[in-house]
Design a protein around this motif. Sequence first.
Motif, PDB file in Angstrom:
ATOM      1  N   ASP A 118       8.796  -2.874  -4.657  1.00  0.00           N
ATOM      2  CA  ASP A 118       8.284  -2.293  -3.482  1.00  0.00           C
ATOM      3  C   ASP A 118       8.781  -0.582  -3.532  1.00  0.00           C
ATOM      4  N   TRP A 119       7.752   0.335  -3.421  1.00  0.00           N
ATOM      5  CA  TRP A 119       7.906   1.405  -3.740  1.00  0.00           C
ATOM      6  C   TRP A 119       8.136   2.391  -2.383  1.00  0.00           C
ATOM      7  N   SER A 120       8.815   1.704  -1.259  1.00  0.00           N
ATOM      8  CA  SER A 120       8.739   2.512  -0.082  1.00  0.00           C
ATOM      9  C   SER A 120       9.770   3.398  -0.156  1.00  0.00           C
ATOM     10  N   ALA A 135       0.714  -1.126   0.021  1.00  0.00           N
ATOM     11  CA  ALA A 135       0.174   0.074  -0.030  1.00  0.00           C
ATOM     12  C   ALA A 135       0.962   1.317   0.029  1.00  0.00           C
ATOM     13  N   VAL A 136       0.510   2.083  -0.720  1.00  0.00           N
ATOM     14  CA  VAL A 136       1.273   3.580  -0.820  1.00  0.00           C
ATOM     15  C   VAL A 136       0.143   4.556  -0.415  1.00  0.00           C
ATOM     16  N   THR A 137       0.939   5.552   0.192  1.00  0.00           N
ATOM     17  CA  THR A 137       0.128   6.914   0.756  1.00  0.00           C
ATOM     18  C   THR A 137       0.911   7.959   0.086  1.00  0.00           C
ATOM     19  N   ILE A 138      -0.118   8.459  -0.737  1.00  0.00           N
ATOM     20  CA  ILE A 138       0.437  10.103  -1.280  1.00  0.00           C
ATOM     21  C   ILE A 138      -0.656  11.075  -1.180  1.00  0.00           C
ATOM     22  N   GLY A 139      -0.221  12.032  -0.531  1.00  0.00           N
ATOM     23  CA  GLY A 139      -0.966  13.036   0.074  1.00  0.00           C
ATOM     24  C   GLY A 139      -1.700  12.469   0.949  1.00  0.00           C
ATOM     25  N   LEU A 198      10.368   5.365  -2.481  1.00  0.00           N
ATOM     26  CA  LEU A 198      10.013   6.557  -3.258  1.00  0.00           C
ATOM     27  C   LEU A 198       8.992   7.323  -2.539  1.00  0.00           C
ATOM     28  N   PHE A 199       8.278   6.612  -1.750  1.00  0.00           N
ATOM     29  CA  PHE A 199       7.322   7.147  -0.922  1.00  0.00           C
ATOM     30  C   PHE A 199       7.408   6.665   0.630  1.00  0.00           C
ATOM     31  N   PRO A 200       8.226   7.153   1.436  1.00  0.00           N
ATOM     32  CA  PRO A 200       8.621   6.562   2.796  1.00  0.00           C
ATOM     33  C   PRO A 200       7.549   6.758   3.799  1.00  0.00           C
ATOM     34  N   ASP A 201       6.634   7.799   3.568  1.00  0.00           N
ATOM     35  CA  ASP A 201       5.529   8.210   4.337  1.00  0.00           C
ATOM     36  C   ASP A 201       4.350   6.988   4.362  1.00  0.00           C
ATOM     37  N   SER A 202       4.552   6.003   3.199  1.00  0.00           N
ATOM     38  CA  SER A 202       3.560   5.078   3.148  1.00  0.00           C
ATOM     39  C   SER A 202       3.554   3.965   4.460  1.00  0.00           C
TER      40      SER A 202
END
Length: 279
Positions: free
Chosen positions: A271-273, A165-169, A275-279
């Motif tokens: 794994d996109w963590s 899961a990825v959180t963006i905004g 790129l988007f470490p806040d996820s």
Amino acid sequence: MSVVSAEEDFKRRRSGTDQNGLKTHSRVWVVLCDDIADGPAVAQDAAGIPGFGSTYEGVAFAGKTADPIDDSDLAFAVTVNYATQSGGSVEVNPLDEPDEIEWGGSESTEPYAIDAAGNPVVNSAGDPIDVERESSIGELTVSRNLASYNDAAMEAYSDTYNTAAVTIGVTTYAVGTLKMGRIRASRQVRNDAVFYRVVFPMRKSLSGFDEVDLADRGFNKLDLDGRRVPILDGEGNPVTTLFPLDGAGQPKANPGDAPATLTFQPYSGADWSALFPDS
């Protein structure tokens, strides 16, 4: 070859305000080096001396210079200047700027064999109908400033889907619902600071990019030896339209029957963590 000491000379602080209300400040550090090869370039970057992105009394860093003290080869006066920009705004370090996030989409068309109600798209005699429908494609773009850019490392993320899961905004996207496009970057310079503007283009889909279901149709079937042979109609002639198959290489009883569904994995996951470490 190093800096021995760097101490601010508080008596040499200066401040000013011009007729437009723009403020300026200057501060001086006395820097001692232990090698004449160091020079002013080493002195101005001594630990503890402010640099790009810093502020003083709410005014942004505007540059610094290093000058020899009394023609010394080892002692330097490093002057740090601050100045408000036109309109009184403070210049922000580009690396401190937040991500820019843009949501959008595009329109295209796609063929379909089953309608929204789950009915096969066939004519009254049961033959498949070639028809297309409009399809909306959700798009999401994140733009970010980075201190460095490794093109080879970023290339590994292109054309992958998110395996976590990825959180963006403020939105969290489930596994497989985002696909990364071709990551782009440009080298930029602002106030002598080099950084990279990196753009992460993504497509989004609730049905996911990790798997795709396709209708099992064709002109051939498998014989008892596993060889492909033509599907014949009632008169013994090869069929001229795609015939529904059962998922095991055999034709369904009638041309209007619903075909089996075949599942494929069109993209690799990643794994996109990073790129988007806040996820």
